[in-house]
Design a protein around this motif. Structure first.
Motif, PDB file in Angstrom:
ATOM      1  N   LEU A 130       1.076  -1.045   0.398  1.00 16.68           N
ATOM      2  CA  LEU A 130       0.346   0.239   0.191  1.00 16.68           C
ATOM      3  C   LEU A 130       0.879   1.369  -0.134  1.00 16.68           C
ATOM      4  N   LEU A 131       1.626   1.063   0.578  1.00 19.10           N
ATOM      5  CA  LEU A 131       2.778   2.215   0.662  1.00 19.10           C
ATOM      6  C   LEU A 131       3.452   2.651  -0.686  1.00 19.10           C
ATOM      7  N   LEU A 132       3.766   1.846  -1.203  1.00 14.85           N
ATOM      8  CA  LEU A 132       5.080   1.587  -2.028  1.00 14.85           C
ATOM      9  C   LEU A 132       3.376   2.337  -3.386  1.00 14.85           C
ATOM     10  N   TRP A 144      -0.961   7.290 -14.886  1.00 18.40           N
ATOM     11  CA  TRP A 144      -1.514   5.815 -15.392  1.00 18.40           C
ATOM     12  C   TRP A 144       0.280   4.983 -14.777  1.00 18.40           C
ATOM     13  N   TRP A 145       1.037   5.616 -15.198  1.00 16.94           N
ATOM     14  CA  TRP A 145       2.767   4.838 -15.385  1.00 16.94           C
ATOM     15  C   TRP A 145       2.233   4.446 -13.437  1.00 16.94           C
ATOM     16  N   ALA A 146       2.297   5.311 -12.910  1.00 18.47           N
ATOM     17  CA  ALA A 146       2.514   5.189 -11.442  1.00 18.47           C
ATOM     18  C   ALA A 146       1.345   3.712 -11.459  1.00 18.47           C
ATOM     19  N   LEU A 147       0.541   3.828 -11.384  1.00 23.29           N
ATOM     20  CA  LEU A 147      -0.051   3.186 -10.942  1.00 23.29           C
ATOM     21  C   LEU A 147      -0.022   1.724 -11.820  1.00 23.29           C
ATOM     22  N   TYR A 148       0.115   1.873 -12.684  1.00 23.71           N
ATOM     23  CA  TYR A 148       0.881  -0.003 -13.383  1.00 23.71           C
ATOM     24  C   TYR A 148       1.918  -0.076 -12.402  1.00 23.71           C
ATOM     25  N   ALA A 149       3.130   0.395 -12.598  1.00 26.65           N
ATOM     26  CA  ALA A 149       4.183   0.680 -11.430  1.00 26.65           C
ATOM     27  C   ALA A 149       4.145  -0.252 -10.286  1.00 26.65           C
ATOM     28  N   GLY A 150       3.249   0.948 -10.067  1.00 21.44           N
ATOM     29  CA  GLY A 150       2.787   0.622  -8.054  1.00 21.44           C
ATOM     30  C   GLY A 150       2.021  -0.700  -8.176  1.00 21.44           C
ATOM     31  N   ILE A 151       1.040  -0.813  -8.963  1.00 19.91           N
ATOM     32  CA  ILE A 151      -0.262  -2.648  -8.538  1.00 19.91           C
ATOM     33  C   ILE A 151       0.774  -3.407  -8.974  1.00 19.91           C
TER      34      ILE A 151
ATOM     35  N   ILE C 254      -2.961  -7.163   6.148  1.00 18.86           N
ATOM     36  CA  ILE C 254      -2.684  -6.622   7.035  1.00 18.86           C
ATOM     37  C   ILE C 254      -2.743  -5.079   6.548  1.00 18.86           C
ATOM     38  N   GLU C 255      -2.228  -4.795   5.246  1.00 19.91           N
ATOM     39  CA  GLU C 255      -2.291  -3.522   4.601  1.00 19.91           C
ATOM     40  C   GLU C 255      -3.620  -3.479   3.540  1.00 19.91           C
ATOM     41  N   GLY C 256      -4.137  -4.838   3.373  1.00 20.76           N
ATOM     42  CA  GLY C 256      -5.403  -4.414   2.945  1.00 20.76           C
ATOM     43  C   GLY C 256      -6.705  -4.104   2.476  1.00 20.76           C
ATOM     44  N   GLY C 268      -8.130   0.701  12.410  1.00 18.64           N
ATOM     45  CA  GLY C 268      -7.288   0.343  11.826  1.00 18.64           C
ATOM     46  C   GLY C 268      -5.898   0.934  11.367  1.00 18.64           C
ATOM     47  N   ILE C 269      -3.791   0.221  11.062  1.00 18.12           N
ATOM     48  CA  ILE C 269      -3.399   0.796  11.012  1.00 18.12           C
ATOM     49  C   ILE C 269      -3.433   1.205   8.926  1.00 18.12           C
ATOM     50  N   GLY C 270      -4.077   0.510   8.143  1.00 17.35           N
ATOM     51  CA  GLY C 270      -4.346   0.731   7.107  1.00 17.35           C
ATOM     52  C   GLY C 270      -4.802   2.027   6.665  1.00 17.35           C
ATOM     53  N   HIS C 271      -5.545   2.214   7.268  1.00 16.58           N
ATOM     54  CA  HIS C 271      -6.469   3.458   7.435  1.00 16.58           C
ATOM     55  C   HIS C 271      -5.300   4.824   8.094  1.00 16.58           C
ATOM     56  N   ALA C 272      -4.717   4.190   9.545  1.00 14.15           N
ATOM     57  CA  ALA C 272      -3.601   5.033   9.565  1.00 14.15           C
ATOM     58  C   ALA C 272      -2.663   5.647   8.964  1.00 14.15           C
ATOM     59  N   LEU C 273      -2.012   4.474   7.585  1.00  9.93           N
ATOM     60  CA  LEU C 273      -1.194   4.760   6.663  1.00  9.93           C
ATOM     61  C   LEU C 273      -1.560   5.761   6.206  1.00  9.93           C
ATOM     62  N   VAL C 274      -2.454   5.408   5.902  1.00  9.03           N
ATOM     63  CA  VAL C 274      -2.690   6.070   4.439  1.00  9.03           C
ATOM     64  C   VAL C 274      -3.209   8.123   5.019  1.00  9.03           C
ATOM     65  N   HIS C 275      -3.584   8.060   5.363  1.00  3.10           N
ATOM     66  CA  HIS C 275      -3.913   9.499   6.471  1.00  3.10           C
ATOM     67  C   HIS C 275      -2.029   9.616   6.891  1.00  3.10           C
ATOM     68  N   ALA C 276      -1.235   8.664   7.015  1.00  6.54           N
ATOM     69  CA  ALA C 276       0.192   9.631   7.559  1.00  6.54           C
ATOM     70  C   ALA C 276       0.924   9.552   6.111  1.00  6.54           C
TER      71      ALA C 276
END
Lengths: 276, 506, 317
Positions: A130-132, A144-151, C254-256, C268-276
């Motif tokens: 999710l972070l990535l 779009w490319w950023a989305l492709y890459a991330g997914i 866990i992140e999904g 939860g932490i997913g929500h917190a991570l997005v906000h962060a």
């Protein structure tokens, strides 16, 4: 025994086309035509709004009705098909090919190569996907490319894990060990023993992976990350139409139905590779 | 009050509410606003609405100031010193006394933090004998109004640790915090030592539900008794559900378009008028916000009383007139229909943000409407901080946001900030009208209604004529209330949920 | 080779990995936060004060308060130094210690993730076995159809539909919030159904392949009953890819959970991570990413051990 494997291989190469598979191919071909012709098929501009006639039911003028801003749904779905299907295809390829390759390499060489690749994969994967995705989407907003890459970055793990696990078992089987001792070419061993074993499972993963890519875009849209208006994409449309799910459920069902058809078509096509 | 402890976590999750079931049924409130901090500068809005902490000055639902923790207030003759006399025999939730020292401490802190007090020309805040004394550099008549704002609520000294960091939510209000799970929920119980009338409701809980769909479902199922801020679709759906009553209250919040009046394409008022004329406000108000009557005919809505200038001619929708104005400015349609002048395409970017879900929709609608007059609009949906940032570095073309002119009962502080000299982060940009800035300064310095009227008329007319901000629609605050909950007062200034006033039907 | 206990070896390997992960997560998340466009002081001020109160002046105050104009390596070194003493710092937005935020939210997220895995296993395993024993049969086809449908519906849409049916119409469970065990059911079901959609197919494929393998013929000829064959060989062999797959899913989960957390107002932490991330709350992002990374390592350890227990062949290397 090798006769049996050979005959297996042949059915994999020239499968008998059965009715469900034929239906799958027809559906895929239909989708491909829609993608190529696009919104011209219904002769409407997917971005043209009509705020005074939002959420209209299907009619002769708007075959599938209009969305919350009075845009023609049919035109948007077709325009969205171009983006969504190319996104699905690209993400399956960019995640599946390296993922499988790394998995098979790990299993083939074992030892330090396996440990090294495994450590590398683990290190990448330990970063929350999710972070990535969010980072890439935030670095290049609306791209779009950023989305492709991330997914792709978050999806490849599935292929890696699956193919490594299965390949290890296949490659340690007596049949493969015998072939290796006989000095058969690597290509042949992989083709003869590995592909029939891990192919079907990978195809299942890939067919679902296509759906995952589109719903991932929807999920990103849900946390307000993604493409800029007025772009039409199935996942984005699902997010946009969610607020109207009680009033006009037929609207949000349309992109979902499109995705169901796509995944179903993929499954029917790869279904022939399954044993029995 | 219960601080978070990681050890008791899972136990706490499953420990349900079996503990505090008192005689009356608890009230559950659902709203979109998350509460994640003990700092009133950050989450004062949510805490004030729950009546946990209180202000020196209160306001009724019509914006008329009333005594709060201060019983009376007065300015010196030169207008430079304000004295607030504090209520006696008031206790904080922890049993300590509310006094001048604690009030002055809290207000000094509020003044040093980003917040409403920085809009006032304050030079010092001192504790007197049962009073708090403000010293100003110039007269500022709206000061009591600022002390009714959410960031000037009074926490107890015990709310801070030895470093001055906020670590608890202790106030003087009719409700005290029972359990706080940031960022999603707060449970409160009635504070028996409250100085005012005891509320009927004994316990209540607040749930921050970010999605409008969730809130509508909470209302429909009866899981939440009061639900704030419904989306248009949810609102119409709930209007047909007979276990809840729905209300829409006009509030002084305006969806408005900030225009960089220093941008070469937009520096002529006629260009901004063309943008305004090309807007189909009726369409937006009908299809997107679904309150057709809240089309913005001018910037300040009727809810702002004095600032709503009935003599102004309303903003119109006239695509042909818009095209004519742009042609007058030398723009001509290029090959793809987009206007061109001296080799420049009329392509501009609009920044907006998704926190208010209708904003990206309205932006998409504007994109389509302006295409018709040959303007290519790129919509950049991003973090809202990009708007003040773009104002500061000059990179902003257009921005779409919802501005709240009802932050304080008297909006002059906000208006002064937005249209004063050099404009404001959420106001005019590159718009140079010294006469407007001077008029606003005069309005801020006096509370003489007659003297204010002429200056306010000057300001509102200048804004309507030159459109440094182009208003789009006014807001309606939408609420659903359980059918058997009585005396729920919906505050247009959004200062309170009215917990202390309401009761269950007998 | 010396006789080291494989359990200890696995533990040591994962322990080392945990340290490496901590470093990488910290550095990478820090670097990526630096690479993001936009001014961090503005973002943090936005996260703190909301759109009604945030302006350039508040952003400048934030910049001074947090020392955001220091060179980035100084800020990174400070974080790493503090990490060595198990101090994750304070949230730039909320001003609370990151460890407190994570402790609360991670707990809720793990609860949700565990609930979802239980739901998905309960659904996917019986369904997958039933489908796999008779590939191409009615059960197989129907389960494929349902899986495709569930996979194509985004989690948020599935969530609201489940709420409508079970909370609003049937009044069985609450809509949202997190007061008691009953609040866990609908979010777990939403997540679990999405997981089961894929994992039941993985189970099915594994069962089909295991049934097909040659040694099954041997086992049958050895005189074992069909039922014993199923339990001893087919399920044992089929469970290997399934366990691996469940592991992969857990990592996603866990992140999904972010969508489901948002729909069900779950802290939860997913929500917190997005906000962060949106609020450029670097300490929060690092802390959250670190927690998730370490959980990933722990999960891998469990999967390793489970695979070893199931299939002796994987112990070879």
């Amino acid at each position: 025994m090798s006769d049996m494997l050979l005959s297996n291989l042949q059915t994999a190469r020239w499968p008998k086309i059965k009715a469900p598979r034929a239906a799958g191919f027809v559906m895929l071909a239909g989708l491909a035509i829609c993608v190529m012709i696009g919104p011209d098929l219904v002769g409407q501009d997917p971005a043209k709004q009509s705020l005074l006639s939002p959420q209209e039911r299907p009619s002769a003028e708007h075959l599938l009705g209009t969305d919350h801003l009075g845009r023609d749904m049919a035109a948007r779905l077709l325009s969205g098909a171009q983006l969504s299907l190319s996104l699905a295809l690209l993400s399956v390829l960019t995640a599946g090919i390296p993922g499988t390759a790394i998995g098979v390499l790990s299993a083939w060489y074992g030892g330090w190569v396996d440990r090294g690749l495994g450590a590398f994969a683990d290190a990448v994967l330990a970063l929350p996907g999710l972070l990535l995705v969010l980072m890439l989407a935030a670095i290049a907003p609306g791209s779009w490319w950023a989305l492709y890459a991330g997914i792709s970055l978050t999806l490849w793990v599935e292929y890696y894990r699956y193919s490594r696990q299965r390949a290890r078992i296949v490659l340690s089987s007596p049949a493969v060990e015998a072939s290796r001792l006989l000095g058969l070419p690597v290509r042949l061993i992989l083709l003869r023993h590995l592909v029939p074993e891990i192919g079907p499972g990978l195809m299942t993963v890939a067919a679902f992976g296509a759906a995952t890519a589109v719903t991932a875009v929807a999920a990103l849209g849900f946390v307000s990350v993604g493409v800029r208006p007025p772009t039409a994409e199935w996942g984005v449309m699902m997010t946009e139409l969610l607020p109207y799910w009680r009033e006009a459920p037929f609207l949000i069902l349309q992109p979902v139905a499109c995705l169901v058809i796509t995944v179903l078509a993929l499954h029917l096509c790869v279904g022939g590779l399954h044993k029995r | 009050m219960h601080l978070r402890s990681s050890a008791a976590l899972v136990a706490a999750v499953f420990l349900s509410l079996s503990q505090a079931f008192a005689d009356t049924k608890p009230v559950t409130i659902a709203a979109p606003w998350e509460v994640a901090s003990y700092d009133v500068a950050v989450s004062g809005f949510a805490i004030q609405k729950l009546e946990i902490l209180e202000n020196l000055v209160d306001a009724d639902e019509n914006g008329v100031l009333e005594p709060g923790l201060a019983t009376e207030w007065a300015a010196s003759d030169d207008g430079l010193t304000w004295t607030f006399t504090l209520r006696k025999a008031v206790k904080f939730h922890d049993g300590t006394d509310f006094d001048a020292a604690s009030a002055a401490l809290a207000l000094r802190r509020a003044w040093q933090q980003p917040g409403i007090l920085e809009k006032a020309p304050i030079t010092a805040i001192e504790a007197g004998d049962g009073t708090v004394i403000f010293s100003l550099s110039t007269p500022f008549a709206a000061l009591p109004s600022l002390l009714a704002h959410a960031t000037t609520i009074i926490p107890a000294p015990a709310s801070f640790d030895t470093d001055g960091k906020p670590v608890a939510l202790i106030g003087t209000g009719p409700f005290a915090v029972e359990k706080f799970t940031p960022p999603q929920s707060i449970s409160v119980t009635r504070f028996e030592g409250y100085w005012g009338d005891a509320p009927e409701i004994e316990t209540a809980s607040y749930l921050a539900a970010g999605r409008a769909e969730t809130r509508a479902l909470l209302a429909e199922s009866g899981d939440a008794d009061i639900v704030f801020s419904l989306d248009p679709a949810g609102f119409s759906r709930l209007s047909a559900v007979d276990t809840v009553k729905t209300t829409a209250v006009p509030i002084p919040r305006v969806v408005t378009l900030k225009v960089n009046a220093a941008h070469p394409f937009l520096d002529d008022p006629r260009a901004r008028q063309a943008l305004s004329l090309a807007m189909n406000r009726k369409g937006i108000a009908t299809a997107i916000t679904r309150f057709p009557e809240s089309v913005a005919s001018q910037l300040f809505p009727p809810a702002l009383n004095m600032w709503h200038n009935t003599s102004l001619s309303p903003l119109k929708h006239d695509v042909e007139a818009a095209k004519a104005l742009l042609a007058e400015l030398g723009w001509a349609a290029g090959e793809d229909g987009i206007l061109v002048k001296d080799g420049d395409r009329f392509a501009v970017t609009l920044r907006t943000f998704p926190d208010r879900p209708e904003l990206p929709l309205i932006a998409a609608a504007l994109q389509d409407m302006w295409r018709e007059i040959g303007i290519e609009l790129t919509v950049d949906v991003n973090n809202y901080s990009m708007i003040p940032q773009g104002h500061q570095d000059g990179s902003l073309h257009l921005a779409l946001y919802a501005r709240n002119y009802g932050l304080t009962p008297d909006p002059v502080g906000t208006v002064l900030q937005d249209f004063g000299s050099a404009g404001g982060d959420w106001g005019a940009m590159g718009w140079d009208r010294p006469d407007v800035a001077e008029a606003l300064a005069r309005v801020a310095a006096t509370d003489d209604e007659a003297a204010r009227a002429a200056d306010i008329a000057l300001v509102t007319k200048a804004i309507q004529d030159e459109l440094p901000l182009i208003p789009v629609v006014w807001y309606q605050h939408t609420v659903s209330v359980a059918q058997d909950l009585e005396n729920v007062i919906i505050d247009p200034l959004q200062r309170s949920y009215g917990l202390s006033e309401m009761n269950w039907a007998k | 080779m010396t006789q080291t206990n494989p359990f200890i070896a696995a533990l040591a390997q994962r322990g080392l990995q945990a340290v490496v992960v901590a470093l990488i997560v910290g550095i990478v998340s820090f670097a990526m936060m630096q690479a993001l466009p936009g001014d961090a002081a503005y973002r943090i001020a936005a996260g703190r004060y909301g759109y009604d109160m945030m302006d350039a002046a508040s952003a400048e105050l934030v910049r001074q308060e947090l020392g955001l104009d220091r060179p980035f390596w100084a800020q990174l070194l400070q974080w790493l130094g503090a990490l060595a003493t198990f101090d994750l710092g304070q949230s730039a937005v909320y001003g609370t210690p990151v460890i407190d935020e994570i402790a609360t939210q991670l707990g809720y997220s793990l609860l949700l993730a565990a609930g979802a895995v239980v739901v998905s296993v309960l659904i996917a395993v019986p369904m997958g076995i039933a489908a796999g024993l008779r590939p191409g049969g009615l059960v197989d086809r129907v389960s494929l159809g349902i899986s495709i449908l569930l996979r194509a519906i985004p989690a948020f849409a599935l969530g609201v539909v489940l709420v409508l049916i079970f909370a609003v119409q049937l009044k069985l469970f609450p809509v949202a919030g997190f007061r008691g065990p009953q609040h866990l059911i609908l979010p777990s079901l939403t997540l679990g159904l999405g997981l089961a959609a894929v994992s039941n197919r993985v189970v099915r494929d594994a069962v089909v392949e295991a049934m097909d393998a040659e040694w099954r013929l041997f086992a049958r000829t050895k005189g074992l009953s069909a039922r014993l064959t199923l339990v001893r060989h087919v399920l044992r062999n089929a469970s290997l890819p399934v366990v691996t797959y469940v592991g992969v899913q857990m990592a996603y989960l866990i992140e999904g959970v972010v969508i489901v957390e948002t729909v069900f107002a779950w802290p939860g932490i997913g929500h917190a991570l997005v906000h962060a991330i949106f609020g450029r709350d670097i300490a929060m992002v690092q802390g959250t990413a670190l927690a998730l990374g370490l959980i990933y390592v722990a999960l891998n350890l469990v999967i390793d051990l489970a695979c070893r227990a199931i299939d002796p062949r994987t112990r070879a290397t």
